[in-house]
Scaffold this active site. Structure first.
Site, PDB file in Angstrom:
ATOM      1  N   SER A 175       0.858  -1.188   0.000  1.00  0.00           N
ATOM      2  CA  SER A 175       0.000   0.000   0.000  1.00  0.00           C
ATOM      3  C   SER A 175       0.897   1.242   0.000  1.00  0.00           C
ATOM      4  O   SER A 175       1.766   1.359  -0.853  1.00  0.00           O
ATOM      5  CB  SER A 175      -0.949  -0.017   1.204  1.00  0.00           C
ATOM      6  OG  SER A 175      -1.909   1.014   1.102  1.00  0.00           O
ATOM      7  N   THR A 176       0.716   2.153   0.941  1.00  0.00           N
ATOM      8  CA  THR A 176       1.467   3.409   0.949  1.00  0.00           C
ATOM      9  C   THR A 176       2.979   3.163   0.967  1.00  0.00           C
ATOM     10  O   THR A 176       3.484   2.433   1.812  1.00  0.00           O
ATOM     11  CB  THR A 176       1.088   4.255   2.173  1.00  0.00           C
ATOM     12  OG1 THR A 176      -0.325   4.425   2.201  1.00  0.00           O
ATOM     13  CG2 THR A 176       1.749   5.619   2.112  1.00  0.00           C
TER      14      THR A 176
ATOM     15  N   HIS B  14      -2.474  -1.218  -3.434  1.00  0.00           N
ATOM     16  CA  HIS B  14      -3.659  -0.378  -3.234  1.00  0.00           C
ATOM     17  C   HIS B  14      -3.506   0.893  -4.069  1.00  0.00           C
ATOM     18  O   HIS B  14      -2.653   1.736  -3.788  1.00  0.00           O
ATOM     19  CB  HIS B  14      -3.813  -0.016  -1.754  1.00  0.00           C
ATOM     20  CG  HIS B  14      -4.021  -1.206  -0.869  1.00  0.00           C
ATOM     21  ND1 HIS B  14      -3.854  -1.156   0.497  1.00  0.00           N
ATOM     22  CD2 HIS B  14      -4.391  -2.488  -1.144  1.00  0.00           C
ATOM     23  CE1 HIS B  14      -4.105  -2.343   1.023  1.00  0.00           C
ATOM     24  NE2 HIS B  14      -4.425  -3.169   0.045  1.00  0.00           N
TER      25      HIS B  14
ATOM     26  N   MET C  71      -0.363   1.119   5.149  1.00  0.00           N
ATOM     27  CA  MET C  71      -1.198   1.385   6.315  1.00  0.00           C
ATOM     28  C   MET C  71      -2.308   0.342   6.411  1.00  0.00           C
ATOM     29  O   MET C  71      -2.827  -0.118   5.396  1.00  0.00           O
ATOM     30  CB  MET C  71      -1.805   2.786   6.166  1.00  0.00           C
ATOM     31  CG  MET C  71      -2.440   3.348   7.421  1.00  0.00           C
ATOM     32  SD  MET C  71      -2.708   5.118   7.188  1.00  0.00           S
ATOM     33  CE  MET C  71      -3.960   5.415   8.419  1.00  0.00           C
TER      34      MET C  71
ATOM     35  N   ASP D  11      -4.250  -5.252   5.860  1.00  0.00           N
ATOM     36  CA  ASP D  11      -4.477  -6.134   4.716  1.00  0.00           C
ATOM     37  C   ASP D  11      -3.278  -7.063   4.513  1.00  0.00           C
ATOM     38  O   ASP D  11      -2.129  -6.633   4.605  1.00  0.00           O
ATOM     39  CB  ASP D  11      -4.707  -5.293   3.452  1.00  0.00           C
ATOM     40  CG  ASP D  11      -5.127  -6.132   2.253  1.00  0.00           C
ATOM     41  OD1 ASP D  11      -5.696  -7.217   2.469  1.00  0.00           O
ATOM     42  OD2 ASP D  11      -4.890  -5.683   1.125  1.00  0.00           O
TER      43      ASP D  11
END
Length: 349
Positions: A169-170, A196, A285, A288
C-alpha cells in the site's frame, strides 16, 4: 502535533480548493502557497512545511522537477502529488511515486467538490502523522538482519516455489519498482501483485513496471490464463483471485476499506499453490494481507515481510508480524535476493 502544509498549484482556484479542504482537518495548518515548482523551492525555508501538495503540470518548473530537488535538498519533507485521471497524468504520477512521493490524490472531476479533497488529504496526512511519530530510522546492520529472521536459516526450500504473491500500500510503488526491476528473465513462475491504487492508475503502474522488468508485466484482466514468467497487477477497484489456471476479477465489497485487497489474492493462491507459495507483504497502512498469510502458513507456504526501518508505514507488515505468521523480516534488497535464490537453486547454480 500540528502538520504544516504548503500548497503548490499554478491554478489560483485549485490553491484555494486544497487550502480550504486542508483547513477542515484538525491539526493541519496551511503555512503557504506557491504558483509553480520554482516558487515552492524558493519559499521552503520561509514556510518550513512538513508536507507539500504538488500539482504536476505547471509553468516555469513542473511538479516532477520540483519533487526531485525537494527530495535531494529537503528529504524530511513529504510530497503528495495532485494527479489528473488522464493517461499522461497517471503515467507521470507513477514516475513521482518511484522518485519518492509519499502518495497522490486524484483531482476530483467536480471542480467545486472540496469534500473529496478533504477526505483524501486527511487519509494521506494520517500516514505522515504515523511517520513523524516513528523512531528515527537507523541504518540496518548485518546483525539486525540476523535478529529479524524468525525461523532458522535454511528452513525454506526454494526449489518448491511455484508462484509469488505480493501485497503493498502506501510507499509500495517505490519498493515494488526496486523488487520487480531485479526479477530475472529466468524466473519461470507467475508473480501476482496487489498494490492499493485507484482505478485508472494501475494500468500506468503495470506499464511502467513492464518497461523496467525482464519479465512481462500486465494489468490483470478477468479470465486471463496464468503463465510462468508473467507479473500480474490487480486493477484498481477489482479484487484479484486465482481459480485453477485463471486469474479472476470481482467487485465484492471492499475489505479493510480497500479494493483490491491482498487477503483475497493470498487466500486463493494458498489453495492453488500450497507449499509452493512465497508471499511478500510490503509497506502500507492497515492490516491487509495478514489474514491471507494465515491461510498461506496453514497450507505450508512461506511468508516474508518488509522490515520496519525501510517501510514508509509499518502497518501491514507490522500487523502480519504481530499475528505470528511471518517467517522472515527483510529489507527490500534481501527480499529480491530471496527471489533470485529461487532461480539459482532451481537451475543448480
Amino acid at each position: 502535533m500540528q502538520i504544516r502544509l504548503m500548497v503548490v498549484d499554478d491554478s489560483a482556484f485549485m490553491r484555494k480548493i486544497v487550502s480550504d479542504a486542508a483547513s477542515k482537518i484538525d491539526g493541519v495548518m496551511v503555512v503557504g502557497t506557491a504558483r509553480n515548482g520554482q516558487d515552492a523551492i524558493d519559499n521552503i525555508e520561509r514556510h518550513r512545511p512538513d508536507v507539500i501538495t504538488m500539482d504536476i503540470e505547471m509553468p516555469k518548473m513542473n511538479g516532477i522537477d520540483a519533487l526531485k530537488i525537494i527530495k535531494e535538498k529537503h528529504p524530511g519533507i513529504e510530497v503528495i502529488m495532485l494527479s489528473s485521471h488522464s493517461k499522461e497524468g497517471s503515467t507521470v504520477t507513477m514516475e513521482a511515486l518511484e522518485m519518492g512521493a509519499l502518495d497522490f490524490i486524484e483531482k476530483s472531476s467536480d471542480r467545486g467538490d472540496t469534500n473529496f479533497i478533504t477526505e483524501e488529504l486527511e487519509e494521506k496526512l494520517k500516514v505522515f502523522d504515523l511517520i513523524s511519530k516513528s523512531p528515527r530510522k537507523e541504518k540496518r546492520t548485518a546483525e539486525d538482519s540476523i535478529k529479524d529472521s524468525l525461523l532458522p536459516a535454511g528452513s525454506f526450500d526454494h526449489k518448491k516455489v511455484k508462484a509469488i504473491v505480493i501485497g503493498a500500500s502506501t510507499g509500495g510503488p517505490k519498493v515494488l519498482f526496486e523488487i520487480v526491476r531485479s526479477l530475472p528473465k529466468e524466473l519461470n513462475l507467475p508473480v501476482f501483485i496487489v498494490q492499493h491504487m485507484p482505478k485508472g492508475f494501475t494500468k500506468s503502474f503495470a506499464e511502467r513496471l513492464d518497461s523496467e522488468c525482464a519479465l512481462k508485466v500486465l494489468e490483470a484482466e478477468d479470465n486471463m490464463d496464468i503463465r510462468s514468467g508473467v507479473v500480474y497487477v490487480a486493477p484498481g477497484d477489482h479484487h484479484m483471485v486465482i481459480e485453477g489456471t485463471k486469474v479472476r476479477l470481482n467487485q465484492k465489497p471492499k475489505l479493510h476499506g480497500v479494493r483490491p485487497a491482498a487477503d483475497y489474492l493470498f487466500e486463493s493462491a494458498s489453495v492453488k499453490y500450497g507449499k509452493g507459495l512465497l508471499a511478500v507483504i510490503l509497506t502500507g497502512m492497515g492490516k491487509d494481507g495478514a489474514s491471507g498469510m494465515i491461510s498461506i502458513k496453514d497450507e505450508g507456504g512461506y511468508n516474508l515481510a518488509q522490515n520496519k526501518e525501510t517501510c514508509v508505514v509499518y502497518g501491514m507488515p507490522g500487523f502480519a508480524v504481530s499475528s505470528g505468521v511471518v517467517d522472515e523480516i527483510l529489507t527490500p534488497e534481501e527480499i529480491s535476493e530471496h527471489i533470485l535464490k529461487i532461480v539459482k537453486v532451481k537451475n543448480g547454480t
